[in-house]
Each structure stands twice: as C-alpha cells, then as structure tokens.
Write a protein that holds these residues in place. Structure first.
Motif, PDB file in Angstrom:
ATOM      1  N   PHE A 166       0.956  -1.155  -0.125  1.00 30.31           N
ATOM      2  CA  PHE A 166       0.132  -0.153   0.187  1.00 30.31           C
ATOM      3  C   PHE A 166       1.031   1.695   0.121  1.00 30.31           C
ATOM      4  CE2 PHE A 166      -3.835  -2.316   1.270  1.00 30.31           C
ATOM      5  CZ  PHE A 166      -4.895  -2.642   0.635  1.00 30.31           C
ATOM      6  N   VAL A 167       2.241   1.350   0.616  1.00 33.40           N
ATOM      7  CA  VAL A 167       2.415   2.281   1.143  1.00 33.40           C
ATOM      8  C   VAL A 167       3.419   2.720  -0.738  1.00 33.40           C
ATOM      9  CG1 VAL A 167       4.778   3.070   1.668  1.00 33.40           C
ATOM     10  CG2 VAL A 167       3.185   2.404   3.198  1.00 33.40           C
ATOM     11  N   SER A 168       4.472   1.687  -1.217  1.00 34.13           N
ATOM     12  CA  SER A 168       4.419   2.296  -2.202  1.00 34.13           C
ATOM     13  C   SER A 168       3.534   2.498  -3.256  1.00 34.13           C
ATOM     14  CB  SER A 168       5.146   0.076  -2.794  1.00 34.13           C
ATOM     15  OG  SER A 168       5.656   0.554  -4.105  1.00 34.13           O
ATOM     16  N   LYS A 169       2.479   1.846  -3.312  1.00 32.02           N
ATOM     17  CA  LYS A 169       0.791   2.405  -4.483  1.00 32.02           C
ATOM     18  C   LYS A 169       0.624   4.134  -4.267  1.00 32.02           C
ATOM     19  CE  LYS A 169       1.425  -1.220  -6.959  1.00 32.02           C
ATOM     20  NZ  LYS A 169       1.837  -1.393  -8.160  1.00 32.02           N
ATOM     21  N   VAL A 170       0.990   4.331  -3.006  1.00 29.53           N
ATOM     22  CA  VAL A 170       0.107   5.824  -2.931  1.00 29.53           C
ATOM     23  C   VAL A 170       1.730   6.441  -2.931  1.00 29.53           C
ATOM     24  CG1 VAL A 170       0.475   7.755  -0.501  1.00 29.53           C
ATOM     25  CG2 VAL A 170      -0.916   4.970  -0.214  1.00 29.53           C
ATOM     26  N   THR A 171       3.127   6.180  -2.435  1.00 27.80           N
ATOM     27  CA  THR A 171       4.072   6.601  -3.409  1.00 27.80           C
ATOM     28  C   THR A 171       4.420   6.845  -4.692  1.00 27.80           C
ATOM     29  OG1 THR A 171       5.402   6.284  -1.105  1.00 27.80           O
ATOM     30  CG2 THR A 171       6.561   7.036  -3.147  1.00 27.80           C
ATOM     31  N   ASP A 172       3.567   6.056  -5.421  1.00 26.17           N
ATOM     32  CA  ASP A 172       3.565   5.900  -6.816  1.00 26.17           C
ATOM     33  C   ASP A 172       2.431   7.659  -6.901  1.00 26.17           C
ATOM     34  OD1 ASP A 172       5.818   4.042  -6.796  1.00 26.17           O
ATOM     35  OD2 ASP A 172       4.503   3.137  -7.569  1.00 26.17           O
ATOM     36  N   SER A 173       1.658   7.283  -6.573  1.00 25.02           N
ATOM     37  CA  SER A 173       0.570   8.052  -6.782  1.00 25.02           C
ATOM     38  C   SER A 173       0.737   9.414  -6.905  1.00 25.02           C
ATOM     39  CB  SER A 173      -1.089   7.334  -6.160  1.00 25.02           C
ATOM     40  OG  SER A 173      -0.943   6.232  -6.268  1.00 25.02           O
ATOM     41  N   GLY A 194      -3.935  18.101  -0.719  1.00 21.92           N
ATOM     42  CA  GLY A 194      -5.527  18.805  -0.954  1.00 21.92           C
ATOM     43  C   GLY A 194      -5.955  17.402  -1.078  1.00 21.92           C
ATOM     44  N   ALA A 195      -5.708  16.421  -2.237  1.00 24.83           N
ATOM     45  CA  ALA A 195      -5.931  15.116  -2.685  1.00 24.83           C
ATOM     46  C   ALA A 195      -5.915  14.368  -2.127  1.00 24.83           C
ATOM     47  CB  ALA A 195      -4.656  15.040  -4.001  1.00 24.83           C
ATOM     48  N   SER A 196      -6.285  14.117  -0.669  1.00 21.61           N
ATOM     49  CA  SER A 196      -6.099  12.954  -0.506  1.00 21.61           C
ATOM     50  C   SER A 196      -7.475  11.595  -1.078  1.00 21.61           C
ATOM     51  CB  SER A 196      -6.854  12.617   1.032  1.00 21.61           C
ATOM     52  OG  SER A 196      -5.558  13.424   1.842  1.00 21.61           O
ATOM     53  N   GLU A 197      -8.329  12.080  -1.167  1.00 21.72           N
ATOM     54  CA  GLU A 197      -9.623  11.104  -1.976  1.00 21.72           C
ATOM     55  C   GLU A 197      -9.382  11.209  -3.087  1.00 21.72           C
ATOM     56  OE1 GLU A 197     -13.301  12.458  -1.417  1.00 21.72           O
ATOM     57  OE2 GLU A 197     -12.719  13.644   0.554  1.00 21.72           O
ATOM     58  N   LYS A 198      -7.656  11.769  -3.982  1.00 18.80           N
ATOM     59  CA  LYS A 198      -7.699  11.247  -5.382  1.00 18.80           C
ATOM     60  C   LYS A 198      -6.552  10.325  -5.482  1.00 18.80           C
ATOM     61  CE  LYS A 198      -6.737  13.855  -9.784  1.00 18.80           C
ATOM     62  NZ  LYS A 198      -6.109  14.218 -10.172  1.00 18.80           N
ATOM     63  N   ILE A 199      -6.137   9.794  -4.530  1.00 15.81           N
ATOM     64  CA  ILE A 199      -4.604   9.460  -4.310  1.00 15.81           C
ATOM     65  C   ILE A 199      -5.164   7.936  -3.563  1.00 15.81           C
ATOM     66  CG2 ILE A 199      -2.835   8.969  -2.216  1.00 15.81           C
ATOM     67  CD1 ILE A 199      -2.672  12.137  -2.467  1.00 15.81           C
ATOM     68  N   ALA A 200      -6.176   8.455  -2.775  1.00 17.29           N
ATOM     69  CA  ALA A 200      -6.646   7.087  -2.360  1.00 17.29           C
ATOM     70  C   ALA A 200      -7.893   6.468  -3.602  1.00 17.29           C
ATOM     71  CB  ALA A 200      -7.998   7.346  -1.289  1.00 17.29           C
ATOM     72  N   SER A 201      -8.710   7.068  -4.406  1.00 20.67           N
ATOM     73  CA  SER A 201      -9.219   6.159  -5.375  1.00 20.67           C
ATOM     74  C   SER A 201      -7.769   5.854  -6.614  1.00 20.67           C
ATOM     75  CB  SER A 201     -10.014   7.180  -5.983  1.00 20.67           C
ATOM     76  OG  SER A 201     -10.239   6.938  -7.615  1.00 20.67           O
ATOM     77  N   ALA A 202      -7.129   6.164  -6.825  1.00 18.66           N
ATOM     78  CA  ALA A 202      -5.729   5.897  -7.551  1.00 18.66           C
ATOM     79  C   ALA A 202      -5.046   4.749  -6.967  1.00 18.66           C
ATOM     80  CB  ALA A 202      -4.347   6.510  -7.698  1.00 18.66           C
ATOM     81  N   VAL A 203      -5.198   4.665  -5.580  1.00 19.20           N
ATOM     82  CA  VAL A 203      -4.373   3.300  -5.001  1.00 19.20           C
ATOM     83  C   VAL A 203      -4.958   1.846  -5.299  1.00 19.20           C
ATOM     84  CG1 VAL A 203      -3.356   2.465  -2.548  1.00 19.20           C
ATOM     85  CG2 VAL A 203      -2.857   4.693  -3.709  1.00 19.20           C
ATOM     86  N   LYS A 204      -6.866   2.434  -4.451  1.00 17.00           N
ATOM     87  CA  LYS A 204      -7.529   1.296  -4.877  1.00 17.00           C
ATOM     88  C   LYS A 204      -7.644   0.559  -6.038  1.00 17.00           C
ATOM     89  CE  LYS A 204     -10.998   3.501  -0.943  1.00 17.00           C
ATOM     90  NZ  LYS A 204     -12.030   4.523  -1.174  1.00 17.00           N
ATOM     91  N   THR A 205      -7.657   1.188  -6.739  1.00 15.67           N
ATOM     92  CA  THR A 205      -8.155   1.222  -8.343  1.00 15.67           C
ATOM     93  C   THR A 205      -6.241   0.065  -8.865  1.00 15.67           C
ATOM     94  OG1 THR A 205      -8.772   3.031  -9.018  1.00 15.67           O
ATOM     95  CG2 THR A 205      -7.889   1.552 -11.122  1.00 15.67           C
ATOM     96  N   GLN A 206      -5.711   0.031  -7.983  1.00 15.03           N
ATOM     97  CA  GLN A 206      -4.105  -0.411  -8.585  1.00 15.03           C
ATOM     98  C   GLN A 206      -4.640  -1.480  -7.769  1.00 15.03           C
ATOM     99  OE1 GLN A 206      -0.652   2.103  -8.040  1.00 15.03           O
ATOM    100  NE2 GLN A 206      -1.891   4.037  -8.164  1.00 15.03           N
ATOM    101  N   MET A 207      -5.249  -1.918  -6.283  1.00 14.85           N
ATOM    102  CA  MET A 207      -4.483  -2.037  -5.534  1.00 14.85           C
ATOM    103  C   MET A 207      -5.797  -3.401  -5.263  1.00 14.85           C
ATOM    104  SD  MET A 207      -1.984  -2.569  -3.327  1.00 14.85           S
ATOM    105  CE  MET A 207      -2.728  -3.489  -2.495  1.00 14.85           C
ATOM    106  N   GLU A 208      -7.083  -3.490  -5.656  1.00 12.06           N
ATOM    107  CA  GLU A 208      -7.865  -4.592  -5.911  1.00 12.06           C
ATOM    108  C   GLU A 208      -7.648  -5.699  -6.782  1.00 12.06           C
ATOM    109  OE1 GLU A 208     -11.824  -1.699  -6.579  1.00 12.06           O
ATOM    110  OE2 GLU A 208     -12.204  -1.693  -4.833  1.00 12.06           O
ATOM    111  N   PRO A 209      -7.123  -5.522  -8.036  1.00 13.70           N
ATOM    112  CA  PRO A 209      -7.204  -6.371  -8.655  1.00 13.70           C
ATOM    113  C   PRO A 209      -5.455  -7.138  -8.237  1.00 13.70           C
ATOM    114  CG  PRO A 209      -6.407  -4.400 -10.602  1.00 13.70           C
ATOM    115  CD  PRO A 209      -6.833  -4.145  -9.289  1.00 13.70           C
TER     116      PRO A 209
END
Length: 124
Positions: free
Chosen positions: A66-73, A89-104
């Motif tokens: 998760f930390v790796s994907k957050v850093t990348d995002s 101010g982009a917490s939600e945008k970062i979270a959305s991008a990480v979710k999209t990457q992590m789910e699969p």
C-alpha cells in the motif's frame, strides 16, 4: 480459519510513508508524507496460501505494498499539478488511485479490499 493462525480480516491497519515521496512540481523538488488505514478480508485461503508462504508476514507485506502504491500515486500526481497545495488536498484522489491499483492485486492473493483511506498528506 483458526487452523491457519490468522484472522479472516485485517481491519484498520495503519500505514504511513516512512520515507517521504519525492514530488517534482515544475523545477521544485518537494518531499511529501502520507498516512492512513486499510482493511482487507480473506476470500480464498488456498489462493492466499499459494501466494504467501508465511502468513504471519501478511500485514507487513500488505502495508509495504500500500505504501508503495501511495508513493507512486503522489509522484504521478506531482506531474499533473502546478502547486503543492493541490497534492496536500488530494487525499481522496490518491486513495481512489491506490484502490484501483490494489484491488486486482489483492484479488490475485485471495483477498478483498474492505476499505482504504488517506487520512493526511503533509509537506516535509
């Protein structure tokens, strides 16, 4: 799953970027840290066992992923913005991008993402 020695869920696991993400905004190189929580549930224990031999390391492995994907995002977002405040101010945008990457990735391991949040993004 008591015979495996792990719970069926990991809930409200805290994560944080130990090392700041380096963000380039124009010619400026800035350092940003983030923190939050995630929750996952086991959907397929056989699949999980085939992917991770030592399940006692699961929490640490997932946290690192998760930390790796957050850093990348965060780094990718830096290329799209003109001001550091847009990242802060982009917490939600970062979270959305990480979710999209992590789910699969989690599905491949027999896990399901129950929740992921970015609670704070801070300039160092």
């Amino acid at each position: 799953m008591s015979d495996t020695g792990i719970n069926q869920e990991l809930t409200d696991v805290r994560w944080g970027t130990g090392m700041p993400a380096v963000v380039m905004i124009g010619a400026d190189m800035l350092r940003v840290r983030a923190r939050g929580t995630f929750s996952v549930t086991v959907e397929d224990i056989q699949k999980l066992n085939s992917k991770i031999e030592d399940l006692t390391t699961l929490k640490g492995r997932l946290t690192s992923l998760f930390v790796s994907k957050v850093t990348d995002s965060i780094s990718e977002l830096g290329a799209e913005v003109s001001d550091i405040n847009e990242i802060l101010g982009a917490s939600e945008k970062i979270a959305s991008a990480v979710k999209t990457q992590m789910e699969p990735l989690l599905q491949e391991m027999g896990l399901r993402l129950m929740g992921f949040s970015v609670e704070a993004v801070e300039k160092m």
